[in-house]
Design an enzyme around this catalytic site. Structure first.
Site, PDB file in Angstrom:
ATOM      1  N   PRO A  75      -1.041   7.965   0.819  1.00 31.54           N
ATOM      2  CA  PRO A  75      -1.074   7.304  -0.235  1.00 31.54           C
ATOM      3  C   PRO A  75      -0.068   6.413  -0.498  1.00 31.54           C
ATOM      4  O   PRO A  75       1.333   6.772  -0.336  1.00 31.54           O
ATOM      5  CB  PRO A  75      -1.332   8.332  -1.599  1.00 31.54           C
ATOM      6  CG  PRO A  75      -1.950   9.451  -0.682  1.00 31.54           C
ATOM      7  CD  PRO A  75      -1.521   9.643   0.271  1.00 31.54           C
ATOM      8  N   CYS A  76       0.061   5.205  -0.769  1.00 34.82           N
ATOM      9  CA  CYS A  76       0.888   4.155  -0.721  1.00 34.82           C
ATOM     10  C   CYS A  76       1.295   3.596  -2.072  1.00 34.82           C
ATOM     11  O   CYS A  76       2.451   2.765  -2.316  1.00 34.82           O
ATOM     12  CB  CYS A  76       0.614   3.008   0.005  1.00 34.82           C
ATOM     13  SG  CYS A  76      -0.694   2.076  -0.608  1.00 34.82           S
ATOM     14  N   GLN A  77       0.667   3.985  -3.268  1.00 40.27           N
ATOM     15  CA  GLN A  77       0.951   3.538  -4.508  1.00 40.27           C
ATOM     16  C   GLN A  77       2.278   3.600  -4.982  1.00 40.27           C
ATOM     17  O   GLN A  77       2.878   2.762  -5.760  1.00 40.27           O
ATOM     18  CB  GLN A  77       0.000   4.130  -5.624  1.00 40.27           C
ATOM     19  CG  GLN A  77      -1.387   4.150  -5.421  1.00 40.27           C
ATOM     20  CD  GLN A  77      -2.254   4.910  -4.436  1.00 40.27           C
ATOM     21  OE1 GLN A  77      -1.484   5.694  -3.701  1.00 40.27           O
ATOM     22  NE2 GLN A  77      -3.469   5.052  -4.573  1.00 40.27           N
ATOM     23  N   PHE A  79       5.008   3.003  -3.271  1.00 45.06           N
ATOM     24  CA  PHE A  79       5.859   2.303  -2.637  1.00 45.06           C
ATOM     25  C   PHE A  79       5.243   0.867  -2.652  1.00 45.06           C
ATOM     26  O   PHE A  79       5.957  -0.066  -2.136  1.00 45.06           O
ATOM     27  CB  PHE A  79       5.701   2.676  -0.896  1.00 45.06           C
ATOM     28  CG  PHE A  79       6.270   4.125  -0.679  1.00 45.06           C
ATOM     29  CD1 PHE A  79       7.330   4.545  -1.081  1.00 45.06           C
ATOM     30  CD2 PHE A  79       5.144   4.937  -0.227  1.00 45.06           C
ATOM     31  CE1 PHE A  79       7.893   5.885  -0.858  1.00 45.06           C
ATOM     32  CE2 PHE A  79       5.693   6.349   0.254  1.00 45.06           C
ATOM     33  CZ  PHE A  79       6.996   6.840  -0.378  1.00 45.06           C
TER      34      PHE A  79
END
Length: 365
Positions: A75-77, A79
């Protein structure tokens, strides 16, 4: 070659890796609808739940051996520039879960995808350098690259980080990825190929209203700035789309001009933008012409280069989220083809490539 898919989502990377020749034997995601989507297209080898709870299964797969590649995008939220960019976000810690999976499975290669900011911003330097050091400690030669999907035949500007590692062999990913680059089609052609809005093949319509901004924020391009309420921007049919967000379905859904698309008329947004740039007053917020509408689910599927017959589980908002969260399938395939080629090389071919690489380095110096 057997592969494992982590943080699988709807399976965008899996489409690409399977097209490139990998056989995905195990997958995982925390989202129930995404797992449902995966089962509709691939079968029951996806596990629903937290990756941290499934480490025993990964350990067993590692002991069995024979896994050529492990791939996925944590999950990239935490960053993302579209989020809070909080390295302490619990989801940000899942990059370490990914590296733990690599240590348990010990694949011949791994591919970790994430947002560009994780690869480039100083605030994330410690995290980025930390997992690179961890990969090197595990015996992998690693390379970190930022790739833009529009350079790989996809009608969407979407920059993503790829950390690619090869165990006990040289890493020539950077040398070969350029061979996969190609120009994208025009967005107009992609949308026309989907079929007219409301037709049987393009009937999953987004009903979110479009209203004009009372105080527009102008840029030189009519396709930038903020001319409408919400963050959904009009699409330039002669170019490519901006990154499709996971928050589509409401006022963040991109906007299409049907008369420009189907009737080849001058896009309304270009005329309105020229009016504003010359000092004209904004229109009433309710006066947006009916020729403008939101992008449909089927059009989003095409822009993300999913197969047209790909099936999705869940509500329309869930489907939009799954599409927006996915890695464009063709971008994943480009990456996977290079990894597959390098893993397929014989020892003599590896030695030859290393010799050529050293000679090129000597010429450059």
């Amino acid at each position: 070659m057997k592969a494992i898919s982590l943080f699988t989502g709807a399976g965008g990377m899996d489409v690409g890796f399977q097209n490139a020749g990998f056989d995905v034997v195990w997958a995982n995601d925390f989202d129930k609808d995404a797992c449902g989507t995966y089962r509709l297209n691939y079968g029951d080898h996806i596990r629903h739940g937290s990756i941290d709870d499934l480490m025993p299964e990964l350990k067993e797969l590692g002991q069995t051996g024979g896994i050529s590649c492990l791939f996925g995008g944590p999950p990239c939220q935490g960053f993302s520039v579209a989020g809070k960019m909080d390295a302490q976000d619990p989801r940000s810690k899942l990059v370490w879960s990914y590296m733990q999976a690599v240590s348990l499975v010990r694949p011949a290669a791994f591919v970790m995808e994430n947002v560009k900011s994780l690869a480039t911003l100083d605030k994330f330097r410690a995290i980025r350098e930390g997992f690179i050091k961890e990969a090197i400690k595990l015996g992998y030669n690693v390379d970190l690259m930022v790739l833009n999907s529009k350079e790989f035949g996809i009608p969407q500007g979407r920059e993503r980080m790829f950390l690619v590692g090869f165990r006990d062999r040289p890493n020539h990913f950077r040398d070969l990825i350029d061979s996969q680059r190609c120009s994208p089609p025009r967005l107009r052609d992609v949308l026309l190929d989907v079929g007219k809005i409301g037709s049987p093949q393009n009937n999953r319509i987004c009903k979110a209203k479009i209203t004009a901004a009372a105080k527009p924020i102008l840029r030189r391009s009519p396709y930038a700035g903020m001319l409408f309420n919400g963050q959904g921007r009009p699409l330039n049919l002669e170019g490519h789309a901006s990154t499709l967000p996971a928050s589509m379905g409401g006022n963040r859904t991109p906007i299409i001009d049907d008369e420009a698309l189907y009737g080849n008329q001058t896009p309304w947004i270009e005329e309105y933008h020229a009016h504003l740039m010359s000092g004209g007053e904004p229109i009433d917020w309710k006066s947006v012409p009916g020729r403008l509408r939101r992008m449909s689910v089927d059009e989003a599927i095409a822009i993300q280069t999913f197969p047209r017959d790909y099936k999705f589980a869940g509500s329309q908002s869930s489907v939009f989220k799954q599409i927006g969260n996915a890695v464009p399938c063709m971008l994943a395939e480009s990456v996977a083809r290079v990894v597959f080629e390098l893993l397929s090389e014989s020892p003599s071919a590896v030695k030859k490539r290393c010799k050529i690489s050293k000679e090129l380095q000597l010429e450059l110096t």
